[in-house]
Design an enzyme around this catalytic site. Structure first.
Site, PDB file in Angstrom:
ATOM      1  N   CYS A 126     -23.764  15.180  10.018  1.00 49.48           N
ATOM      2  CA  CYS A 126     -22.949  13.977   9.821  1.00 49.48           C
ATOM      3  C   CYS A 126     -21.686  14.030  10.671  1.00 49.48           C
ATOM      4  O   CYS A 126     -21.212  12.998  11.163  1.00 49.48           O
ATOM      5  CB  CYS A 126     -22.610  13.793   8.350  1.00 49.48           C
ATOM      6  SG  CYS A 126     -21.840  15.237   7.576  1.00 49.48           S
ATOM      7  N   SER A 128     -28.239  40.613  -1.206  1.00 51.20           N
ATOM      8  CA  SER A 128     -28.741  39.258  -1.007  1.00 51.20           C
ATOM      9  C   SER A 128     -27.762  38.473  -0.141  1.00 51.20           C
ATOM     10  O   SER A 128     -26.551  38.502  -0.373  1.00 51.20           O
ATOM     11  CB  SER A 128     -28.906  38.544  -2.354  1.00 51.20           C
ATOM     12  OG  SER A 128     -29.877  39.195  -3.141  1.00 51.20           O
ATOM     13  N   GLY A 129     -28.307  37.780   0.862  1.00 52.62           N
ATOM     14  CA  GLY A 129     -27.466  37.019   1.773  1.00 52.62           C
ATOM     15  C   GLY A 129     -26.926  37.819   2.939  1.00 52.62           C
ATOM     16  O   GLY A 129     -26.146  37.296   3.744  1.00 52.62           O
ATOM     17  N   ALA A 130     -27.340  39.090   3.051  1.00 56.43           N
ATOM     18  CA  ALA A 130     -26.836  39.932   4.144  1.00 56.43           C
ATOM     19  C   ALA A 130     -27.492  39.604   5.477  1.00 56.43           C
ATOM     20  O   ALA A 130     -27.031  40.054   6.519  1.00 56.43           O
ATOM     21  CB  ALA A 130     -27.051  41.407   3.801  1.00 56.43           C
ATOM     22  N   GLY A 131     -28.605  38.842   5.453  1.00 56.25           N
ATOM     23  CA  GLY A 131     -29.260  38.456   6.702  1.00 56.25           C
ATOM     24  C   GLY A 131     -30.577  39.156   6.951  1.00 56.25           C
ATOM     25  O   GLY A 131     -31.068  39.174   8.084  1.00 56.25           O
ATOM     26  N   LYS A 132     -31.179  39.715   5.901  1.00 54.55           N
ATOM     27  CA  LYS A 132     -32.440  40.455   6.082  1.00 54.55           C
ATOM     28  C   LYS A 132     -33.565  39.531   6.539  1.00 54.55           C
ATOM     29  O   LYS A 132     -34.295  39.841   7.499  1.00 54.55           O
ATOM     30  CB  LYS A 132     -32.833  41.147   4.762  1.00 54.55           C
ATOM     31  CG  LYS A 132     -31.816  42.128   4.233  1.00 54.55           C
ATOM     32  CD  LYS A 132     -32.311  42.863   3.016  1.00 54.55           C
ATOM     33  CE  LYS A 132     -32.605  41.928   1.847  1.00 54.55           C
ATOM     34  NZ  LYS A 132     -31.414  41.215   1.360  1.00 54.55           N
ATOM     35  N   THR A 133     -33.727  38.402   5.864  1.00 55.50           N
ATOM     36  CA  THR A 133     -34.793  37.461   6.241  1.00 55.50           C
ATOM     37  C   THR A 133     -34.539  36.870   7.620  1.00 55.50           C
ATOM     38  O   THR A 133     -35.473  36.681   8.406  1.00 55.50           O
ATOM     39  CB  THR A 133     -34.897  36.341   5.188  1.00 55.50           C
ATOM     40  OG1 THR A 133     -35.256  36.907   3.925  1.00 55.50           O
ATOM     41  CG2 THR A 133     -35.954  35.317   5.591  1.00 55.50           C
TER      42      THR A 133
END
Length: 698
Positions: A32, A528-533
């Site tokens: 936006c 979680s959220g550290a960038g593993k995926t």
């Protein structure tokens, strides 16, 4: 002063009576801010589209904050000023300006008059709001934007030309030529028919010559039969052309769509992509039904105009005057008509996206008791789309009524003037009747041609929507090399690997160096959220790193080619999907030739074979696109079997056993470990971490 600087000053001058602020709808879910800047740039003479802005400023699906928008505006040569203010102070702002809206959105404030606020919303189009609604959504933050000394008024728009689309269709030129020739025959007959009527009235009837009457009638009947036959042949040729266009355009765009990077889909809603793909049907329908007709209308307008001059003299200019009234009305209202057309498309796509989203999450909708809320919200979106469609229909009805009224006035005026000429013996009755026929053809053809030309302009709207897909850079494809899929382990290495979602966000990881030996199993852990995926997707070639390399057997995967690299690996991701078909087809990747023995072995290794065999149809059991009838653990085991069936050199697994019970997880991990392939795993469970050779924390 140089010519370049003088031209820049001229471009910045606006000599129009009124500066318009264009309405630009956002394409991605979180752009936006870019759309607002594009609107303000357009107001000051810099016509830049979202495709160009997106290529220059790569924003992620997380969008941009006010500081990010401010930075982009400065790079575009604009001067900005951020303000915190009350609602009553909005009228003092330099407009157009950007408002922070509902804590998660940006809109453009166009004008303030008393307590009436005009906004251009990238998500909803032009809006008129009262004080109460403004107070509800305005957060108190505004960004004034105006041209700076480095601002250049220019056009930066990336579009697909209609000519390139037409030239891409095999066999279209021959079919078009055939349709054109047939149309010439039909239109020539249409010109002859009024002449026949005139001959009957001016010669056969006064002379009482039945033989001449019979001859003329027989000739007219011959032309009628010929026109019917040629019309049928032209209709068949048009069908052939429509089929050619439909197949080649849609298959080409769909194949291109499938080869776009994953980031393209993560930033868009499925309903919007589907709507843009559907714009091809509008282009095809307009082209196949109108283009040839418009060419013939142009020829006929000239031909009929000449015949009117020969038959009616000055009456022709009266007909032309009435016709031009309708044409001018259509031209004046074109801008508003186009705006409503775009709003109709965008709102319809939004309702479609919400509908599909609700179906994909139907279990959550039921469990959370959200059916009523989702239904009401979808209905509101649908009503918005319907209301836009109603506006469009109203305008079409209005144009139809105006055309009918103008044509009726024209007919009455010509009736009086023409009859007066007949009474004064300056025109024969036959010439008067023939002129009336030519007048009707002229008015109808001009109205049809005007509608087509405006429709052609509207096609640019669909062109822009298709261009968002067609002009997006697809993944680079290298020539295929011979790869033996025999599960031979390969090495994986990264050097100085860095990645961030966009130019405005912080790096997810930087300077990352990993080395995985052939046959080694490595687990990647972290909060979680550290960038593993994200790291997993970069390693799989789904995301392109900002810097650094991913090497397989010492070769950069970009040099190898992502298409070749994907043939060497297999992945089981958190959000994997099953497709509509049988279990056999899903495990074998819908290949035409399957290795049933290897499929069974993969299913056994995934601890799913016995479960499948207990089903009434075994491996032929049909499953839907959402995997109906299967538990989460069963789906995950089918995902693993599907990955193993590819005989990969590297197996990537992102929480691939998170839904399995302890016994099944132990069995699957042990079976995969025996295969001695390279494994890169994201996991949190201790049972899985104990099976790997090394753990890497990020």
């Amino acid at each position: 002063m140089t010519n370049g600087s003088f031209r820049q000053i001229i471009n910045q001058l606006d000599m129009r009576w009124r500066r318009r602020v264009p309405v630009i709808h956002q394409t991605e879910t979180a752009e936006c801010g870019l759309a607002c800047l594009a609107m303000i740039c357009g107001h000051f003479g810099k016509n830049i589209d979202l495709i160009s802005l997106r290529r220059k400023f790569n924003l992620s699906a997380r969008g941009a904050n006010l500081a990010g928008i401010n930075g982009i505006a400065e790079q575009l040569g604009m001067v900005t000023r951020a303000l915190s203010l009350e609602l009553d102070e909005l009228g003092a702002l330099k407009m157009p300006c950007i408002l922070h809206w509902d804590f998660s959105h940006f809109v453009v404030l166009v004008s303030v008059k008393r307590n009436r606020y005009v906004l251009h919303d990238p998500a909803r189009g032009r809006r008129y709001l009262g004080r109460e609604e403004m107070s509800r959504y305005f957060t108190g933050i505004a960004l004034e934007v105006w041209p700076g000394s480095e601002f250049l008024a220019e056009t930066q728009q990336i579009r697909i030309s209609l000519r390139s689309l037409i030239n891409s269709i095999y066999g279209i030129k021959r079919t078009l030529a055939k349709i054109f020739c047939l149309s010439v025959v039909i239109e020539a007959i249409n010109l002859v028919m009024p002449v026949g009527t005139q001959l009957v009235m001016d010669h056969a009837i006064p002379a009482g010559d039945r033989g001449l009457l019979t001859l003329i009638s027989a000739g007219l009947m011959f032309f009628i039969l010929l026109r019917a036959a040629v019309s049928m042949l032209r209709a068949w040729s048009s069908l052939v052309m429509s089929t050619l266009i439909n197949i080649q355009w849609q298959s080409g765009l769909f194949n291109h769509l499938l080869r776009l990077p994953l980031a393209f889909f993560e930033r868009r809603k499925l309903g919007d992509i589907q709507s843009r793909f559907g714009s091809l049907d509008t282009l095809r329908a307009t082209f196949t039904t109108c283009v040839v007709g418009a060419i013939m209308d142009s020829i006929m307008v000239v031909g009929v105009f000449v015949m009117m001059l020969l038959y009616g003299g000055y009456l022709t200019w009266i007909v032309l005057g009435f016709t031009m009234v309708y044409v001018l009305i259509r031209l004046v209202t074109y801008g508003y008509y186009r705006q409503i057309s775009e709003e109709t498309l965008v709102r319809g796509a939004r309702a479609s996206s919400y509908f599909m989203e609700s179906l994909y999450g139907i279990a959550t909708v039921k469990i959370q008791g959200m059916a009523g809320i989702r239904g009401t919200h979808w209905l509101n979106l649908k009503i918005d789309a319907i209301n836009s469609g109603i506006k469009l229909t109203k305008m079409d009805l209005l144009f139809g009524g105006i055309n009918t009224f103008v044509a009726a006035c024209d007919q009455v005026a010509i009736l009086w003037l023409g009859a007066s000429l007949v009474i004064d013996n300056q025109m024969t009755i036959g010439m008067f009747v023939a002129f009336g026929s030519f007048r009707g053809q002229f008015s109808d053809r001009v109205a049809s041609l005007t509608s087509f030309l405006l429709q052609l302009r509207i096609m640019s709207l669909h062109n822009e929507r298709i261009a968002d897909i067609a002009l997006h850079e697809k993944e680079e494809k290298k020539p295929e090399i011979e790869i033996v899929a025999d599960m031979s382990p390969v090495s994986l290495e990264t050097t100085d690997l860095s990645y961030r979602y966009d130019s405005q966000s912080a790096q997810v990881f930087s300077g990352l160096n990993l080395s995985v030996a052939p046959g080694e199993s490595v687990a990647i852990t972290g909060a979680s959220g550290a960038g593993k995926t994200t790291l997993m997707k970069v390693l799989c070639g789904l995301f392109e790193p900002d810097s650094g390399k991913v090497l397989v057997n010492g070769t950069d995967i970009r040099q190898l080619g992502i298409n070749n690299y994907h043939r060497m690996i297999a992945c089981v991701m958190q959000d994997d999907r099953l497709f509509s078909g049988s279990i056999r087809e899903n495990i074998c990747g819908f290949a035409e030739e399957t290795d049933d023995e290897w499929m069974t072995e993969c299913a056994r290794a995934s601890h799913i074979h016995d479960v499948i065999m207990k089903m009434p149809m075994g491996y032929e059991t049909l499953i839907g696109e959402l995997g109906e009838g299967l538990s989460g653990g069963q789906k995950q085991r089918i995902f693993i079997a599907r990955a193993l069936y590819r005989k990969p050199g590297i197996l990537f697994m992102d929480e691939a056993t998170s839904s399995l019970d302890t016994e099944s997880e132990r069995f699957v991990n042990a079976a995969i470990k025996k295969m001695n392939i390279t494994r890169v795993i994201i996991a949190h469970r201790e049972t899985t971490l104990r099976t790997v050779d090394r753990i890497i924390s990020i």
